[in-house]
Design an enzyme around this catalytic site. Sequence first.
Site, PDB file in Angstrom:
ATOM      1  N   HIS A 109      39.832 -19.130 -22.073  1.00  0.00           N
ATOM      2  CA  HIS A 109      39.780 -19.583 -23.458  1.00  0.00           C
ATOM      3  C   HIS A 109      40.734 -20.763 -23.631  1.00  0.00           C
ATOM      4  O   HIS A 109      41.502 -21.091 -22.732  1.00  0.00           O
ATOM      5  CB  HIS A 109      40.153 -18.444 -24.421  1.00  0.00           C
TER       6      HIS A 109
HETATM    7  C1  T46 Z   1      46.708 -16.837 -23.092  1.00  0.00           C
HETATM    8  C2  T46 Z   1      46.824 -16.034 -21.849  1.00  0.00           C
HETATM    9  C3  T46 Z   1      47.725 -16.644 -20.838  1.00  0.00           C
HETATM   10  C4  T46 Z   1      47.014  -9.250 -29.443  1.00  0.00           C
HETATM   11  O1  T46 Z   1      46.664  -8.369 -30.247  1.00  0.00           O
HETATM   12  N1  T46 Z   1      48.169  -9.946 -29.651  1.00  0.00           N
HETATM   13  C5  T46 Z   1      48.588 -10.922 -28.777  1.00  0.00           C
HETATM   14  O2  T46 Z   1      49.654 -11.526 -29.011  1.00  0.00           O
HETATM   15  C6  T46 Z   1      47.793 -11.217 -27.631  1.00  0.00           C
HETATM   16  C7  T46 Z   1      48.222 -12.303 -26.650  1.00  0.00           C
HETATM   17  C8  T46 Z   1      46.634 -10.513 -27.441  1.00  0.00           C
HETATM   18  N2  T46 Z   1      46.259  -9.547 -28.329  1.00  0.00           N
HETATM   19  C9  T46 Z   1      45.025  -8.784 -28.099  1.00  0.00           C
HETATM   20  C10 T46 Z   1      43.747  -9.611 -28.224  1.00  0.00           C
HETATM   21  C11 T46 Z   1      42.812  -8.927 -27.271  1.00  0.00           C
HETATM   22  O3  T46 Z   1      42.158  -7.858 -27.916  1.00  0.00           O
HETATM   23  O4  T46 Z   1      45.043  -8.316 -26.747  1.00  0.00           O
HETATM   24  C12 T46 Z   1      43.754  -8.337 -26.196  1.00  0.00           C
HETATM   25  C13 T46 Z   1      43.727  -9.127 -24.903  1.00  0.00           C
HETATM   26  O5  T46 Z   1      43.930 -10.514 -25.190  1.00  0.00           O
HETATM   27  P1  T46 Z   1      43.243 -11.658 -24.315  1.00  0.00           P
HETATM   28  O6  T46 Z   1      41.921 -11.232 -23.834  1.00  0.00           O
HETATM   29  O7  T46 Z   1      43.310 -12.939 -25.102  1.00  0.00           O
HETATM   30  O8  T46 Z   1      44.260 -11.703 -23.059  1.00  0.00           O
HETATM   31  P2  T46 Z   1      44.368 -12.823 -21.929  1.00  0.00           P
HETATM   32  O9  T46 Z   1      45.325 -12.307 -20.911  1.00  0.00           O
HETATM   33  O10 T46 Z   1      43.043 -13.245 -21.447  1.00  0.00           O
HETATM   34  O11 T46 Z   1      45.028 -14.075 -22.661  1.00  0.00           O
HETATM   35  C14 T46 Z   1      46.377 -14.008 -23.061  1.00  0.00           C
HETATM   36  C15 T46 Z   1      46.533 -14.693 -24.418  1.00  0.00           C
HETATM   37  O12 T46 Z   1      45.645 -14.114 -25.368  1.00  0.00           O
HETATM   38  C16 T46 Z   1      46.273 -16.168 -24.356  1.00  0.00           C
HETATM   39  O13 T46 Z   1      46.840 -16.773 -25.490  1.00  0.00           O
HETATM   40  O14 T46 Z   1      46.818 -18.040 -23.069  1.00  0.00           O
HETATM   41  O15 T46 Z   1      47.187 -14.676 -22.096  1.00  0.00           O
END
Ligand code: T46
Length: 133
Positions: free
Chosen positions: A50
């Site tokens: 993303h």
């Molecule tokens: C990024 C990479 C390096 C939250 O509720 N609060 C938060 O602060 C974050 C970061 C995530 N979430 C929830 C949203 C999703 O339901 O946690 C779940 C997993 O998030 P995501 O699929 O976005 O995780 P990554 O590891 O793919 O991405 C994360 C960050 O979201 C993003 O900003 O740059 O780490």
Amino acid sequence: MKIGKLIELCKIVDPRGNLTVAEQNIDVPFDIKRVYWTYDVPGGESRGGHAHKHLYQCLVAVSGSFTVTLDDGHDRQTYLLNHPWQGLIIEPGTWRTLDDFSTGAVCLVLASDLYDEEDYIRDYDEFLKIYGQ
Ligand code: T46
């Protein structure tokens, strides 16, 4: 053009164990409003996939290693993060993918804002429409 910026944080070497610090607007070029970390990533899994519209981030491999591929809509650049005293600064409008997590890898993220799902672009075609012109 370089996508992302690898920075060297201080490393205070000590026989009791080393210490690294990151202060807002000194070591990282933004206010730090949120900190989160990913860990226990199973072998072969990817994270990210993303971009953010406004968020600045600094990624640190505080333990182990992983690769980060950055894409600005035109070019790509891959970084291996494997030192806890290095940070990768990612600007808004950058698609990122995290792969090749080693066993025990921990990805610490310093972020310039609170969590806001509205700030995410999770569809690559939509990302290219905005940034790939
Ligand atoms: C990024 C990479 C390096 C939250 O509720 N609060 C938060 O602060 C974050 C970061 C995530 N979430 C929830 C949203 C999703 O339901 O946690 C779940 C997993 O998030 P995501 O699929 O976005 O995780 P990554 O590891 O793919 O991405 C994360 C960050 O979201 C993003 O900003 O740059 O780490």
